[in-house]
Write a protein that holds these residues in place. Structure first.
Motif, PDB file in Angstrom:
ATOM      1  N   ALA A   1      40.710  36.894  41.860  1.00 36.91           N
ATOM      2  CA  ALA A   1      42.015  36.547  42.425  1.00 36.91           C
ATOM      3  C   ALA A   1      42.009  36.738  43.939  1.00 36.91           C
ATOM      4  CB  ALA A   1      43.113  37.393  41.782  1.00 36.91           C
ATOM      5  N   ARG A   2      41.356  37.785  44.395  1.00 38.71           N
ATOM      6  CA  ARG A   2      41.284  38.050  45.837  1.00 38.71           C
ATOM      7  C   ARG A   2      40.563  36.914  46.567  1.00 38.71           C
ATOM      8  NH1 ARG A   2      38.418  43.463  48.507  1.00 38.71           N
ATOM      9  NH2 ARG A   2      38.870  42.970  50.691  1.00 38.71           N
TER      10      ARG A   2
ATOM     11  N   TYR B   1      49.102  43.235  25.242  1.00 41.73           N
ATOM     12  CA  TYR B   1      47.944  42.496  25.741  1.00 41.73           C
ATOM     13  C   TYR B   1      48.216  41.892  27.125  1.00 41.73           C
ATOM     14  CZ  TYR B   1      45.783  42.913  21.147  1.00 41.73           C
ATOM     15  OH  TYR B   1      45.209  43.410  19.993  1.00 41.73           O
ATOM     16  N   MET B   2      49.449  42.056  27.615  1.00 43.97           N
ATOM     17  CA  MET B   2      49.819  41.451  28.893  1.00 43.97           C
ATOM     18  C   MET B   2      49.382  42.311  30.079  1.00 43.97           C
ATOM     19  SD  MET B   2      51.188  38.563  28.199  1.00 43.97           S
ATOM     20  CE  MET B   2      51.750  38.194  29.867  1.00 43.97           C
ATOM     21  N   ARG B   3      49.143  41.645  31.205  1.00 45.74           N
ATOM     22  CA  ARG B   3      48.841  42.306  32.465  1.00 45.74           C
ATOM     23  C   ARG B   3      49.651  41.639  33.574  1.00 45.74           C
ATOM     24  NH1 ARG B   3      46.422  44.344  28.786  1.00 45.74           N
ATOM     25  NH2 ARG B   3      44.369  45.381  28.811  1.00 45.74           N
ATOM     26  N   VAL B   4      49.891  42.365  34.646  1.00 49.89           N
ATOM     27  CA  VAL B   4      50.530  41.805  35.833  1.00 49.89           C
ATOM     28  C   VAL B   4      49.731  42.281  37.046  1.00 49.89           C
ATOM     29  CG1 VAL B   4      52.196  43.729  35.884  1.00 49.89           C
ATOM     30  CG2 VAL B   4      52.654  41.642  37.195  1.00 49.89           C
ATOM     31  N   LEU B   5      49.391  41.355  37.920  1.00 49.04           N
ATOM     32  CA  LEU B   5      48.621  41.687  39.121  1.00 49.04           C
ATOM     33  C   LEU B   5      49.452  41.362  40.350  1.00 49.04           C
ATOM     34  CD1 LEU B   5      45.999  42.502  40.602  1.00 49.04           C
ATOM     35  CD2 LEU B   5      45.234  40.121  40.362  1.00 49.04           C
ATOM     36  N   THR B   6      49.709  42.369  41.166  1.00 49.44           N
ATOM     37  CA  THR B   6      50.442  42.190  42.422  1.00 49.44           C
ATOM     38  C   THR B   6      49.485  42.388  43.587  1.00 49.44           C
ATOM     39  OG1 THR B   6      52.489  43.002  41.420  1.00 49.44           O
ATOM     40  CG2 THR B   6      52.373  42.996  43.826  1.00 49.44           C
TER      41      THR B   6
ATOM     42  N   MET C   1      45.840  45.391  46.088  1.00 51.63           N
ATOM     43  CA  MET C   1      45.918  44.815  44.751  1.00 51.63           C
ATOM     44  C   MET C   1      46.251  45.939  43.773  1.00 51.63           C
ATOM     45  SD  MET C   1      42.831  42.013  44.638  1.00 51.63           S
ATOM     46  CE  MET C   1      43.778  40.684  43.884  1.00 51.63           C
ATOM     47  N   CYS C   2      47.227  45.692  42.921  1.00 47.85           N
ATOM     48  CA  CYS C   2      47.624  46.684  41.929  1.00 47.85           C
ATOM     49  C   CYS C   2      47.835  45.973  40.596  1.00 47.85           C
ATOM     50  CB  CYS C   2      48.898  47.409  42.368  1.00 47.85           C
ATOM     51  SG  CYS C   2      49.407  48.733  41.244  1.00 47.85           S
ATOM     52  N   LEU C   3      46.970  46.269  39.660  1.00 49.00           N
ATOM     53  CA  LEU C   3      47.047  45.657  38.336  1.00 49.00           C
ATOM     54  C   LEU C   3      47.855  46.562  37.412  1.00 49.00           C
ATOM     55  CD1 LEU C   3      46.007  43.407  36.384  1.00 49.00           C
ATOM     56  CD2 LEU C   3      44.103  44.951  35.850  1.00 49.00           C
ATOM     57  N   GLY C   4      48.790  45.977  36.705  1.00 49.28           N
ATOM     58  CA  GLY C   4      49.593  46.735  35.766  1.00 49.28           C
ATOM     59  C   GLY C   4      49.312  46.312  34.336  1.00 49.28           C
ATOM     60  N   HIS C   5      49.167  47.282  33.458  1.00 44.93           N
ATOM     61  CA  HIS C   5      49.057  47.007  32.023  1.00 44.93           C
ATOM     62  C   HIS C   5      50.464  47.027  31.447  1.00 44.93           C
ATOM     63  CE1 HIS C   5      46.914  48.031  27.966  1.00 44.93           C
ATOM     64  NE2 HIS C   5      47.831  47.085  27.833  1.00 44.93           N
ATOM     65  N   VAL C   6      50.933  45.874  31.008  1.00 51.04           N
ATOM     66  CA  VAL C   6      52.271  45.761  30.448  1.00 51.04           C
ATOM     67  C   VAL C   6      52.228  46.231  28.993  1.00 51.04           C
ATOM     68  CG1 VAL C   6      54.182  44.200  29.925  1.00 51.04           C
ATOM     69  CG2 VAL C   6      52.773  43.809  31.961  1.00 51.04           C
ATOM     70  N   LEU C   7      53.050  47.206  28.661  1.00 51.16           N
ATOM     71  CA  LEU C   7      53.091  47.721  27.298  1.00 51.16           C
ATOM     72  C   LEU C   7      54.266  47.172  26.502  1.00 51.16           C
ATOM     73  CD1 LEU C   7      52.149  51.488  27.797  1.00 51.16           C
ATOM     74  CD2 LEU C   7      50.669  49.480  27.626  1.00 51.16           C
ATOM     75  N   LEU C   8      55.263  46.655  27.223  1.00 57.19           N
ATOM     76  CA  LEU C   8      56.446  46.136  26.540  1.00 57.19           C
ATOM     77  C   LEU C   8      57.169  45.160  27.458  1.00 57.19           C
ATOM     78  CD1 LEU C   8      57.854  46.620  23.768  1.00 57.19           C
ATOM     79  CD2 LEU C   8      59.377  48.225  24.935  1.00 57.19           C
ATOM     80  N   GLU C   9      57.693  44.087  26.863  1.00 52.37           N
ATOM     81  CA  GLU C   9      58.493  43.100  27.575  1.00 52.37           C
ATOM     82  C   GLU C   9      59.857  42.947  26.910  1.00 52.37           C
ATOM     83  OE1 GLU C   9      55.041  40.057  29.224  1.00 52.37           O
ATOM     84  OE2 GLU C   9      56.157  39.520  27.428  1.00 52.37           O
TER      85      GLU C   9
ATOM     86  N   TYR D   1      42.277  47.703  53.207  1.00 51.23           N
ATOM     87  CA  TYR D   1      42.371  47.249  51.823  1.00 51.23           C
ATOM     88  C   TYR D   1      42.423  48.455  50.892  1.00 51.23           C
ATOM     89  CZ  TYR D   1      41.190  45.355  47.275  1.00 51.23           C
ATOM     90  OH  TYR D   1      41.217  45.039  45.946  1.00 51.23           O
ATOM     91  N   ARG D   2      43.341  48.394  49.920  1.00 49.18           N
ATOM     92  CA  ARG D   2      43.470  49.476  48.940  1.00 49.18           C
ATOM     93  C   ARG D   2      43.670  48.910  47.541  1.00 49.18           C
ATOM     94  NH1 ARG D   2      48.103  53.330  49.599  1.00 49.18           N
ATOM     95  NH2 ARG D   2      47.060  54.221  47.772  1.00 49.18           N
ATOM     96  N   ASP D   3      43.021  49.525  46.573  1.00 47.96           N
ATOM     97  CA  ASP D   3      43.309  49.222  45.184  1.00 47.96           C
ATOM     98  C   ASP D   3      43.277  50.489  44.318  1.00 47.96           C
ATOM     99  OD1 ASP D   3      40.600  49.764  44.832  1.00 47.96           O
ATOM    100  OD2 ASP D   3      40.028  47.653  44.635  1.00 47.96           O
ATOM    101  N   ASP D   4      43.188  51.660  44.985  1.00 47.57           N
ATOM    102  CA  ASP D   4      43.276  52.927  44.272  1.00 47.57           C
ATOM    103  C   ASP D   4      44.736  53.183  43.916  1.00 47.57           C
ATOM    104  OD1 ASP D   4      43.587  53.142  47.148  1.00 47.57           O
ATOM    105  OD2 ASP D   4      43.936  55.273  46.814  1.00 47.57           O
TER     106      ASP D   4
END
Length: 403
Positions: A265-266, A215-220, A232-240, A330-333
Motif C-alpha cells: 500500500a505504501r 476477518y476485517m482489517r482497516v489500514l490508515t 501506517m497503522c493497521l487495525g484488526h477489526v473485531l466487530l462492525e 516514518y512510523r508504524d510502531d
C-alpha cells in the motif's frame, strides 16, 4: 476544560463520530477548540466543550461552502485555517475548490483529479492490479449492459456502488452501503433500485469473502505534503455495526502489524503521488491466506481515533506538516490499545474467536481501551445523555441486526 490559543484553527467538516475523533485529537495534543461545520444539530460534536458546532444544511453545497469558509477565514485573518473533511463529499469539496479559498486556508489533500479517480472503486482496483494488492473477484457492471452480463463466481455476492458520493445523492427505500445478493434475481432487483433512483455510474458485483467481522482489517496512512508516507497503522477489526445505514462501520478495533500488506500500500500511495490521510478497507481471505482490498477512502476513516489511541495522533501529523513545515519520520510502531464504540458487554458477547476474545478481555481488564465520544471533562448533561442513549442502544441494535 482549559484551552490554548494557537496560530492555527482546526475547521472540521461533517457531523459524525469522525469529526469528534479529530477534534479530540487536536485537543489532546494542542489544547485547542475546533470549529465543526455540519448539516444537522446532532452527533457527538454537537454540544461538546471541545468544539464550536455550527449546523447548516447548505454546508456541503459548493457556493455556500466557499463563502462560509472564506468568511470564517476573514474573521480569523491572523491565523491559519486547517480545513479537514470527515466525509467523501467534504474532502472532495475542499480539494476541488481550494483555489477559491482564502490564502490563510490550508487544504491538506491530494489534487482533486487524483482524489476523484480514487473514489471510484473500479479505478482503485486497476491500481491494485498494478501494485500487487489482492482484491475480490469483481464484475464492473454498467447500466447499458442491461441483462447482458455474467457473474463468474458463486452466490451470495456483494453489490455496491463504484461512486459512493453519487450513490448517496440518490436515496431510495432500502438503500444500504453494501448489499448481499443470494441469487441473480436479487442482483437484478438491487440494480434496478439503484439506477431507478438516478444513480448512473458503475456498480461493483463482487465475490463475497467468507468470514465474519473478525476477518476485517482497516489500514490508515498519512502521506505528507511531498507525497511521502509517514505513518501506517493497521487495525484488526473485531466487530462492525450491522444496521442498514451503518453496516460496515467499525465497532471494535485492536492494532496489529502486517509488513507485506503495508509495504504494498505504501508503494502504491507514493508512486501515484498521494497526499493526506488514506484509509483502506481490507478482509483476510482464509481460503488462500491473502488480504483482499475493498476500497480506499481519501481521508481518515470514521474510526480514526484507533490511530490516535495507538500512538499516532492524527492532528499532530497535519499540524507539524502543513502549519509548521517540519519533516516527519516514518512510523508504524504502535501501542496495543483497544478502540470500541459499543458497550464492553456487546463486544464480549459478539467477539467469538478465542485469540481475539482473549486480547479484548485482557485490554479491558488492563484499562487500555477508549470509546472516543466519552472524554473526561466533556460531559455536559444533554450531550452526555444523548451519547449514553446511543451507546446503550447498541445492545438492541446487535440483537436485532446481528443475531
Amino acid at each position: 476544560m482549559k484551552f490554548e490559543e494557537r496560530d492555527f484553527i482546526p475547521v472540521i467538516l461533517g457531523g459524525d463520530i469522525n469529526t469528534y475523533s479529530v477534534a479530540r485529537a487536536f485537543y489532546d495534543k494542542y489544547g485547542v477548540r475546533s470549529y465543526v461545520f455540519g448539516k444537522f444539530p446532532t452527533g457527538p460534536s454537537y454540544g461538546s466543550n471541545i468544539t464550536v458546532y455550527e449546523a447548516d444544511r447548505r454546508i456541503d453545497t459548493p457556493e455556500y461552502f466557499v463563502k462560509r469558509i472564506n468568511d470564517f477565514a476573514a474573521e480569523h485573518s491572523d491565523r491559519r485555517i486547517l480545513l479537514i473533511g470527515c466525509g467523501d463529499s467534504y474532502v472532495a469539496l475542499a480539494s476541488e475548490y481550494r483555489d477559491r479559498l482564502a490564502d490563510n486556508v490550508i487544504v491538506p489533500y491530494t489534487e482533486f483529479e487524483l482524489m476523484d479517480s480514487l473514489q471510484h472503486k473500479e479505478t482503485f482496483y486497476g491500481l491494485c492490479e498494478k501494485y500487487g494488492l489482492d482484491y475480490p473477484a469483481t464484475l464492473i457492471y454498467r447500466q447499458e449492459m442491461g441483462e447482458d452480463y455474467r457473474v463468474d463466481f458463486r452466490y451470495p455476492v456483494i453489490v455496491k456502488p463504484s461512486n459512493s458520493i453519487m450513490y448517496w445523492e440518490h436515496p431510495f427505500p432500502g438503500q444500504e452501503k453494501v448489499f448481499r445478493a443470494g441469487s441473480e434475481e436479487e442482483v437484478r432487483k438491487i440494480l434496478h433500485s439503484i439506477y431507478d433512483a438516478g444513480y448512473d455510474d458503475a456498480v461493483i458485483i463482487q465475490d463475497m469473502i467468507p468470514g465474519n467481522d473478525e476477518y476485517m482489517r482497516v489500514l490508515t496512512s498519512y502521506s505528507d505534503s511531498k507525497g511521502k508516507v509517514k505513518m501506517m497503522c493497521l487495525g484488526h477489526v473485531l466487530l462492525e455495526e450491522h444496521t442498514p445505514h451503518g453496516s460496515g462501520n467499525h465497532a471494535v478495533i485492536i492494532p496489529e502489524y502486517e509488513k507485506e500488506l503495508m509495504e504494498k500500500a505504501r508503494r502504491m500511495l507514493e508512486d501515484v503521488g498521494y497526499v493526506g490521510f488514506s484509509n483502506f478497507d481490507i478482509k483476510y481471505d482464509s481460503r488462500d491466506g491473502s488480504y483482499r482490498f475493498f476500497e480506499i477512502n481519501t481521508r481518515q476513516g470514521r474510526s480514526n481515533y484507533y490511530v490516535t489511541n495507538a500512538g499516532f495522533n492524527v492532528a499532530e501529523y497535519l499540524v507539524e506538516d502543513w502549519v509548521y513545515g517540519r519533516e516527519l519520520e516514518y512510523r508504524d510502531d504502535f501501542s496495543e490499545r483497544l478502540w470500541l464504540t459499543v458497550p464492553a458487554g456487546v463486544a464480549r458477547k459478539y467477539v467469538k474467536q478465542p485469540e481475539n476474545a482473549e486480547k479484548l478481555n485482557r485490554l479491558l481488564k488492563e484499562g487500555k481501551y477508549v470509546n472516543p465520544v466519552f472524554r473526561k471533562g466533556d460531559n455536559g448533561f444533554m450531550r452526555w445523555l444523548r451519547m449514553v442513549k446511543t451507546h446503550l442502544k447498541q445492545y438492541s441494535n446487535f440483537k436485532k441486526y446481528y443475531e
